[in-house]
Design a protein around this motif. Structure first.
Motif, mmCIF file in Angstrom:
data_model
loop_
_atom_site.group_PDB
_atom_site.id
_atom_site.type_symbol
_atom_site.label_atom_id
_atom_site.label_comp_id
_atom_site.label_asym_id
_atom_site.label_seq_id
_atom_site.Cartn_x
_atom_site.Cartn_y
_atom_site.Cartn_z
ATOM 1 N N THR A 16 71.869 -19.282 145.233
ATOM 2 C CA THR A 16 72.203 -17.953 144.702
ATOM 3 C C THR A 16 72.153 -17.974 143.178
ATOM 4 O O THR A 16 71.591 -17.067 142.545
ATOM 5 C CB THR A 16 73.599 -17.510 145.213
ATOM 6 O OG1 THR A 16 73.666 -17.772 146.617
ATOM 7 C CG2 THR A 16 73.860 -16.056 144.968
ATOM 8 N N ASN A 87 74.427 -15.149 152.237
ATOM 9 C CA ASN A 87 74.752 -14.573 153.549
ATOM 10 C C ASN A 87 75.645 -15.583 154.265
ATOM 11 O O ASN A 87 75.245 -16.712 154.516
ATOM 12 C CB ASN A 87 73.415 -14.359 154.284
ATOM 13 C CG ASN A 87 73.579 -13.989 155.753
ATOM 14 O OD1 ASN A 87 74.667 -14.065 156.299
ATOM 15 N ND2 ASN A 87 72.475 -13.616 156.378
ATOM 16 N N VAL A 125 68.225 -17.824 157.268
ATOM 17 C CA VAL A 125 67.231 -17.290 158.199
ATOM 18 C C VAL A 125 67.274 -15.769 158.316
ATOM 19 O O VAL A 125 66.258 -15.091 158.158
ATOM 20 C CB VAL A 125 67.455 -17.875 159.634
ATOM 21 C CG1 VAL A 125 66.330 -17.444 160.572
ATOM 22 C CG2 VAL A 125 67.551 -19.388 159.602
HETATM 23 C C1 FMN Z 1 79.501 -20.660 156.240
HETATM 24 C C2 FMN Z 1 78.038 -20.331 156.156
HETATM 25 C C3 FMN Z 1 77.548 -19.294 156.902
HETATM 26 C C4 FMN Z 1 76.194 -18.969 156.839
HETATM 27 N N1 FMN Z 1 75.737 -17.922 157.588
HETATM 28 C C5 FMN Z 1 74.424 -17.591 157.540
HETATM 29 C C6 FMN Z 1 73.921 -16.504 158.320
HETATM 30 O O1 FMN Z 1 74.643 -15.827 159.057
HETATM 31 N N2 FMN Z 1 72.605 -16.206 158.230
HETATM 32 C C7 FMN Z 1 71.756 -16.912 157.423
HETATM 33 O O2 FMN Z 1 70.576 -16.597 157.389
HETATM 34 N N3 FMN Z 1 72.216 -17.941 156.648
HETATM 35 C C8 FMN Z 1 73.513 -18.291 156.698
HETATM 36 N N4 FMN Z 1 73.986 -19.328 155.907
HETATM 37 C C9 FMN Z 1 73.070 -20.021 154.979
HETATM 38 C C10 FMN Z 1 73.277 -19.538 153.518
HETATM 39 O O3 FMN Z 1 73.252 -18.123 153.441
HETATM 40 C C11 FMN Z 1 72.161 -20.049 152.607
HETATM 41 O O4 FMN Z 1 72.067 -21.437 152.712
HETATM 42 C C12 FMN Z 1 72.407 -19.632 151.145
HETATM 43 O O5 FMN Z 1 71.195 -19.664 150.466
HETATM 44 C C13 FMN Z 1 73.405 -20.522 150.442
HETATM 45 O O6 FMN Z 1 73.534 -20.130 149.101
HETATM 46 P P1 FMN Z 1 74.102 -21.129 147.965
HETATM 47 O O7 FMN Z 1 73.090 -22.249 147.853
HETATM 48 O O8 FMN Z 1 74.204 -20.325 146.738
HETATM 49 O O9 FMN Z 1 75.406 -21.624 148.457
HETATM 50 C C14 FMN Z 1 75.324 -19.696 155.989
HETATM 51 C C15 FMN Z 1 75.847 -20.747 155.217
HETATM 52 C C16 FMN Z 1 77.173 -21.070 155.294
HETATM 53 C C17 FMN Z 1 77.716 -22.215 154.463
#
Ligand code: FMN
Length: 256
Positions: A16, A87, A125
């Protein structure tokens, strides 16, 4: 120089944060921008206790004394804001939701007129489009001028093709945001926004009284008489539509 603040709802400095950095680089290619990164995890923001004092009496009556007002100051001193979140289980992350809940009184008394707003959602995803819709609607209902947000798929290990697709999306989103950021005045309302304003102000005028904070606020702002929240020149069709929405609001309040 325009000031832009990015509120970041991730617990870590990864996908992000990187997306916001790329957004900033793109924005800077159009105009020099003073850019601030606000990582919500670094601020003390307690959960809303549901007392509704902010709705009923005013936000200054909130029993929680934490960093809420500091974050509001950051918005007030910005020309544009970005709400960026991963997300998490098909929704914004908890710190981002918490910020939105603590600012819920703004949905009753919108105030961020003339400020640009956009959202960035990163995901593994699926599910990000509805989160962008949600955030953009929160922006609209808070009074911002909204430029449509973007969803980036950052599933690891990320492929070159996915990276390029994300870059294209960020580039387009930054161009959209730039256009809104540089607007000299807030936009003429859509029919939907006009309807929301006119029907709610008419029902409020007829059903509430000076005891209510929302009523006093609308009265002080002159919103019971004005065409819209701020000065706009409505074309004849919108003028007529505005009167019609007032009429519907009047009927609704008489029936309830
Ligand atoms: C607790 C949790 C729940 C997540 N739920 C989803 C989801 O519902 N759908 C999806 O596509 N990715 C999901 N993800 C993946 C994250 O959205 C994705 O890896 C995101 O880019 C992380 O951002 P960051 O690197 O800034 O933490 C989830 C990740 C975590 C840790």
């Amino acid at each position: 120089m325009k000031r832009v603040t990015a509120f970041i709802g991730s617990a870590r400095k990864q996908a992000t944060y990187e997306a916001v950095r790329e957004f900033e680089r793109n924005l800077n290619s159009y105009t020099e921008v003073e850019f601030e990164y606000v990582f919500l995890k670094d601020y003390r923001l307690e959960f809303c206790r549901g007392c509704k004092l902010c709705f009923d009496k005013g936000e200054e009556f909130c029993p929680i004394h934490d960093d809420r007002d500091l974050l509001i100051d950051k918005i007030n001193h910005s020309d544009g804001v970005i709400f960026a979140t991963p997300n998490y289980s098909f929704q914004v992350s908890a710190p981002m939701k918490n910020l939105l809940d603590r600012l819920a009184f703004v949905l009753h008394r919108p105030c961020f007129f003339g400020k640009a707003f956009t959202s960035i959602v990163t995901q593994g995803v699926f599910g990000g489009n509805s989160i962008v819709k949600y955030l953009d609607s929160m922006g609209e209902n808070s009074g911002y001028s909204v430029s449509k947000g973007c969803v980036l798929t950052t599933l690891e290990p990320i492929t070159k093709a996915a990276e390029e697709k994300n870059s294209r999306k960020i580039k387009k989103a930054a161009a959209r945001f730039y256009r809104v950021l540089m607007r000299p005045s807030p936009p003429n309302p859509s029919f939907f926004r006009l309807m929301m304003f006119r029907m709610s102000r008419t029902t409020m005028k007829e059903m509430l009284s000076d005891e209510y904070c929302d009523y006093r606020h609308y009265k002080e702002e002159g919103w019971f008489q004005s065409d819209y929240y701020y000065d706009v020149s409505l074309n004849p069709v919108k003028k007529l539509a505005g009167w019609f929405f007032d009429f519907i609001g009047h009927r609704m309040s008489r029936q309830s």
